[in-house]
Structure formats: structure tokens, C-alpha cells
Design a protein around this motif. Structure first.
Motif, short mmCIF file in Angstrom:
data_model
loop_
_atom_site.label_atom_id
_atom_site.label_comp_id
_atom_site.label_asym_id
_atom_site.label_seq_id
_atom_site.Cartn_x
_atom_site.Cartn_y
_atom_site.Cartn_z
N LEU A 157 48.97 49.22 32.54
CA LEU A 157 49.45 49.76 30.86
C LEU A 157 49.50 48.33 29.49
O LEU A 157 50.36 48.45 28.71
CB LEU A 157 51.15 49.82 31.33
N PHE A 158 48.99 47.51 29.91
CA PHE A 158 49.31 46.26 29.29
C PHE A 158 48.70 46.31 27.96
O PHE A 158 47.33 46.79 28.13
CB PHE A 158 48.82 45.38 30.38
N ARG A 159 49.09 45.67 26.95
CA ARG A 159 47.93 45.66 25.81
C ARG A 159 47.86 44.52 25.45
O ARG A 159 47.12 43.69 24.49
CB ARG A 159 48.30 46.86 24.69
N ALA A 160 48.22 43.36 26.29
CA ALA A 160 47.96 41.98 26.11
C ALA A 160 47.80 40.71 27.22
O ALA A 160 47.97 41.21 28.29
CB ALA A 160 49.29 41.25 25.38
N ALA A 161 47.36 40.42 27.25
CA ALA A 161 46.38 39.33 28.38
C ALA A 161 46.54 37.71 28.30
O ALA A 161 45.70 37.42 27.28
CB ALA A 161 45.44 39.62 29.50
N LYS A 162 46.72 37.29 29.21
CA LYS A 162 47.48 35.66 29.12
C LYS A 162 46.09 35.32 30.27
O LYS A 162 46.37 35.40 31.23
CB LYS A 162 48.01 34.86 28.78
N PHE A 163 44.95 33.90 29.96
CA PHE A 163 43.92 34.38 30.93
C PHE A 163 44.46 32.20 31.11
O PHE A 163 44.57 31.74 30.05
CB PHE A 163 42.47 34.04 30.88
N GLY A 164 44.70 31.68 32.50
CA GLY A 164 45.34 30.01 32.42
C GLY A 164 44.73 29.54 33.22
O GLY A 164 44.21 30.27 34.09
N TRP A 165 44.85 28.10 32.76
CA TRP A 165 44.57 27.30 34.30
C TRP A 165 43.32 27.38 34.71
O TRP A 165 42.35 27.99 34.63
CB TRP A 165 46.19 27.18 35.60
N GLY A 166 42.91 27.15 35.98
CA GLY A 166 41.77 27.38 36.90
C GLY A 166 40.49 26.54 36.21
O GLY A 166 41.08 25.32 36.57
N PRO A 167 39.74 27.03 36.51
CA PRO A 167 38.62 26.01 35.88
C PRO A 167 38.64 25.95 34.68
O PRO A 167 37.64 24.32 34.28
CB PRO A 167 37.66 26.93 36.30
N ILE A 168 39.04 26.65 34.04
CA ILE A 168 38.73 25.85 32.49
C ILE A 168 39.22 24.36 31.80
O ILE A 168 40.28 24.13 32.16
CB ILE A 168 40.05 27.28 31.60
N GLY A 169 38.03 24.14 31.32
CA GLY A 169 38.50 22.50 30.22
C GLY A 169 38.12 21.82 31.53
O GLY A 169 38.13 20.39 31.14
N ARG A 170 37.63 22.04 32.55
CA ARG A 170 37.23 20.95 33.90
C ARG A 170 35.50 20.94 33.74
O ARG A 170 35.25 19.93 34.41
CB ARG A 170 38.12 22.16 35.34
N GLY A 171 35.46 21.50 33.52
CA GLY A 171 33.79 22.03 33.62
C GLY A 171 33.03 21.43 31.96
O GLY A 171 34.26 20.78 31.00
N SER A 172 32.50 21.98 32.08
CA SER A 172 31.56 22.26 30.25
C SER A 172 31.73 23.09 29.41
O SER A 172 32.73 23.58 30.24
CB SER A 172 29.33 22.08 30.76
N LEU A 173 31.60 22.72 28.59
CA LEU A 173 32.06 23.40 27.32
C LEU A 173 31.33 25.41 27.14
O LEU A 173 31.95 25.57 26.75
CB LEU A 173 31.35 23.21 26.25
N ALA A 174 30.40 24.46 27.85
CA ALA A 174 29.51 26.13 28.02
C ALA A 174 29.87 27.02 29.05
O ALA A 174 30.06 28.55 28.76
CB ALA A 174 28.14 25.50 28.40
N GLU A 175 30.44 26.24 29.44
CA GLU A 175 31.77 27.48 31.05
C GLU A 175 32.17 27.56 30.61
O GLU A 175 32.60 29.02 30.80
CB GLU A 175 31.84 26.78 32.47
N ASP A 176 33.25 26.95 29.53
CA ASP A 176 34.30 27.69 28.94
C ASP A 176 34.06 28.93 28.12
O ASP A 176 34.62 30.03 28.35
CB ASP A 176 35.30 26.46 28.57
N ILE A 177 32.95 28.41 27.26
CA ILE A 177 32.81 29.49 26.55
C ILE A 177 32.55 31.05 27.37
O ILE A 177 33.03 31.96 26.65
CB ILE A 177 31.44 29.25 25.71
#
Ligand SMILES: [Mg+2]
Length: 390
Positions: A157-177
Motif C-alpha cells: 500500500l505504500f507510495r513512498a519508501a526510505k532505505f538507510g544504514w546497512g552498507p551505504i557509505g561503507r564501501g566504494s562509491l560504485a557500490e553506493d550507486i
């Protein structure tokens, strides 16, 4: 009536994992007065918070939190304000006091609302606005996992979502992309995507800035917590250098701190956890200040339905704050604390209409999660866990 009892219940999942999921344990607070019961939840590590309730006086500005609450008058909102001020003054140097106060303050509002037969939000105004509910999820372990999470959110039912924490910013920029791209692809082009980088950039503005084009390319609506809550100069610098609105404030332990995040950190969205900032009373102060400053208020909630209800109350009357955070997959323990709030066909959530926080706390399913604790000093038991029936 007077506050007759304040009980704390430490609940914990059988296994607590090293992931950014704060719903794996809980500290529930139960307040009783005049034949009524109120419930609140501290968004805090339970044991230090229990210690703050009962730790013996260390000096005149470092008293146990319970000393300011037990026996206090409780006939309406003004009395909650008086209790709140007394805790702040008497436990000024006790750093965990705000977290302990949060659960107590929430329970006091719940109790006063129930006694008057009215929802807590009605004390702040007659309106109870619906918000765009965003499904709040951690990033997956790899981009394929992130994609699957986004896909399943899109199918609900959601029309918006947030993703956070976990691996983001911890590896390479390519992984974040790859992760942000997977989130966008899974959600599709039409849904609102929010990204939470979980304070990962420390104080490093140039490193944070490298991520900005990735977020812009994926039409991210807000960029949450690039830095820790107190890095106000870095927030302001980043805000001046990116087109993406910044969001932050979940780490605030007082209304003053949140006002500073708005004033000096230049965030566009101030995110407040009622279970941390000092309860509904402190959160309401921030909601009023945010409105005055043209900043959108957003709840921060990653735990139970009880915590979600509490966090929606302080800004229920604000028509200009569009979003509400709804935990997407909290622990089975968190889901037992109150009833899940419905998401309507427009993907919106609203504070419950019932008295107090509009939640019914069934204690028997919670009992298996209770932790047995005893705090003993010099042979004297300062605190020991009890069952819900006590
Ligand atoms: Mg966050």
C-alpha cells in the motif's frame, strides 16, 4: 489524582543482531494513577535507562528520575509539564534521564487522554492530518537484496519508501550507486524515494558530496543523516552545496538540540523520536518551532505501533508536514506492542482516533520476552524486574 506507580519492562528478542534495527529490544513504561493506566516506550538501550530511573542521588542535579515522578499531581497536561520540568532540573547531569523521561512522558499523556476520553492529539488542536506513510527499511545486504525489498514495498500500500544504514557509505562509491539505483528501480519511477546514510560521513563534507549526484540522478526526495546529529556546521555546509533537501534530528535528546539542528544545521525536515527527545511534551515544542520556521516535522519511529502512535501525536495538527515514517519490517516483539496502524488506499497513515494513544496493550504475549534483571547496591535491591500482573 497522583502518580501511584511507574513500572519499567525490559523486553528483548532471543537474539539481538549487530544491525541498525532498534526494534530488537524495548523498554516499556507503565504509569498508574486514579484507576487509569498509561503506556509509553523509551527508544533507548533498556538497562542504562532503568538505571537512570533508580540510580541513587549523586548530587543535587543528579537524582533518580523516579523521584520527580512518583506521587506527583496528575490532573491534566499542565501537571505533565510540571513533572517534565522537575525531571529536567533534578536529573540535569544524568545523561540517560531524557530517554527515561521520554517513555514516562508518553505514558503520562496516554493516561491523561484516557482519563478525559480524548486522543492526545486533541490537546494540541482539533485537526488530525493524514500523512504520506513511508515504508522505512534498511538497505539490503547487496543491491539485489535492496531491489527485492523495494519491489515488495512497491507491491503493497505504500507510495513512498526510505532505505538507510546497512552498507551505504561503507564501501566504494560504485557500490553506493548500485544500492541507490536498485532502490529506485525496485520502487519504480513514480514512488517517493528517501535515503538515510546513517551518519556515515562523520564530519567529512567532501566525501558526502561525492554521493550527491547519485542521489540527484535517482530523484531522492531527502537525504537523511549524512552526519551525526551534532555536526551542525557540516550539515549547513552540505545544505548550501546540494539541491537535495537534508533531513536529520532523530538523535536529539532535547527540544533545544532540535531547535539548533533546524536553526544552524539548515535541515528541511526535522525528524524527532518522541521516545528519545523527552516524550510528547518535548516533541510538541519542536513541532511548534518547526512550523514557525517553515521546516517540515517528521516522526522518527523504527519500533512498535505504540511508539508510532506516540510519534504522530505532536504534529497531528500541522497541515504542512507531509510525511510519516512507518517501520516496514520491525521485529515480532515490536509488533506485539499495540496494534498496527492502517495505511489507507492513498498510502497515508493517521494518528488513531481512540482515547490517549488509541492503543490496547495486551501484556500476556509480551511476557516471554521479559528479561530478568536485578540492580543491587551494597546488599540493597534498587530495582528488580517484575511480571506485568504485579
Ligand atoms: Mg534515520
Amino acid at each position: 489524582m497522583k502518580v501511584e506507580s511507574v513500572d519499567a519492562f525490559y523486553l528483548r528478542m532471543p537474539e539481538v543482531r549487530d544491525i541498525g534495527d532498534g526494534s530488537q529490544d524495548a523498554l516499556l513504561i507503565r504509569v498508574r494513577a486514579g484507576g487509569f493506566t498509561g503506556w509509553g516506550e523509551c527508544e533507548a538501550s533498556p538497562l542504562p535507562t532503568i538505571a537512570a530511573l533508580v540510580a541513587p542521588i549523586s548530587h543535587s542535579a543528579c537524582k533518580p528520575v523516579l523521584d520527580s515522578v512518583l506521587g506527583a499531581n496528575l490532573d491534566g497536561p499542565a501537571d505533565i509539564g510540571a513533572i517534565h520540568r522537575r525531571v529536567k532540573e533534578s536529573s540535569l547531569d544524568l545523561l540517560q534521564a531524557d530517554h527515561a523521561l521520554s517513555g514516562i512522558d508518553i505514558a503520562l499523556w496516554d493516561l491523561v487522554g484516557k482519563r478525559q476520553g480524548t486522543p492526545v492529539w486533541s490537546f494540541f488542536g482539533s485537526e488530525n492530518h493524514s500523512r504520506v506513510a513511508y515504508a522505512s527499511s534498511l538497505f539490503g545486504e547487496d543491491p539485489a537484496d535492496t531491489y527485492e525489498r523495494a519491489r515488495s514495498i512497491r507491491n503493497g500500500l505504500f507510495r513512498a519508501a526510505k532505505f538507510g544504514w546497512g552498507p551505504i557509505g561503507r564501501g566504494s562509491l560504485a557500490e553506493d550507486i548500485a544500492h541507490v539505483g536498485a532502490a529506485r528501480e525496485g520502487l519504480g519511477p513514480d514512488q517517493v524515494l528517501l535515503v538515510d546514510t546513517g551518519c556515515i560521513f562523520g564530519h567529512d563534507v567532501p566525501r558526502a558530496l561525492a554521493l550527491a549526484p547519485v542521489l540527484e540522478d535517482n530523484h531522492v526526495w531527502w537525504w537523511e543523516e549524512p552526519f551525526a546529529t551534532g555536526a551542525l556546521r557540516e550539515y549547513a555546509e552540505l545544505a548550501a552545496k546540494t539541491r537535495i533537501p537534508l533531513a536529520g534530528g532523530e538523535g536529539c535528546h532535547s527540544a533545544d538540540q532540535a531547535r539548533h539542528v533546524i536553526e544552524y544545521g539548515r535541515v528541511s525536515f526535522i525528524q524527532i523520536d518522541t521516545g528519545r527527545i523527552g516524550g510528547i511534551s518535548a516533541a510538541r515544542e519542536v513541532a511548534e518551532y518547526a512550523k514557525e520556521r517553515g521546516v517540515q516535522y517528521v516522526n522518527h519511529t523504527f519500533t512498535s505501533p505504540l511508539a508510532l502512535s506516540a510519534s504522530l501525536q505532536p504534529y497531528a495538527d500541522d497541515p504542512n508536514s507531509l510525511f510519516a515514517e512507518v517501520p516496514y519490517s520491525p521485529s515480532e516483539l515490536a509488533l506485539l506492542i499495540g496494534q498496527e496502524l492502517p495505511i489507507n488506499d492513498e498510502g497515508q497513515v493517521t494518528a488513531p482516533p481512540g482515547p490517549g494513544l488509541g492503543m490496547n496493550i495486551e501484556t500476556s504475549p509480551l511476557s516471554p520476552y521479559l528479561q530478568e534483571v536485578e540492580i543491587r547496591v551494597d546488599g540493597r535491591v534498587l530495582w528488580e524486574s517484575r511480571g506485568f500482573e504485579a
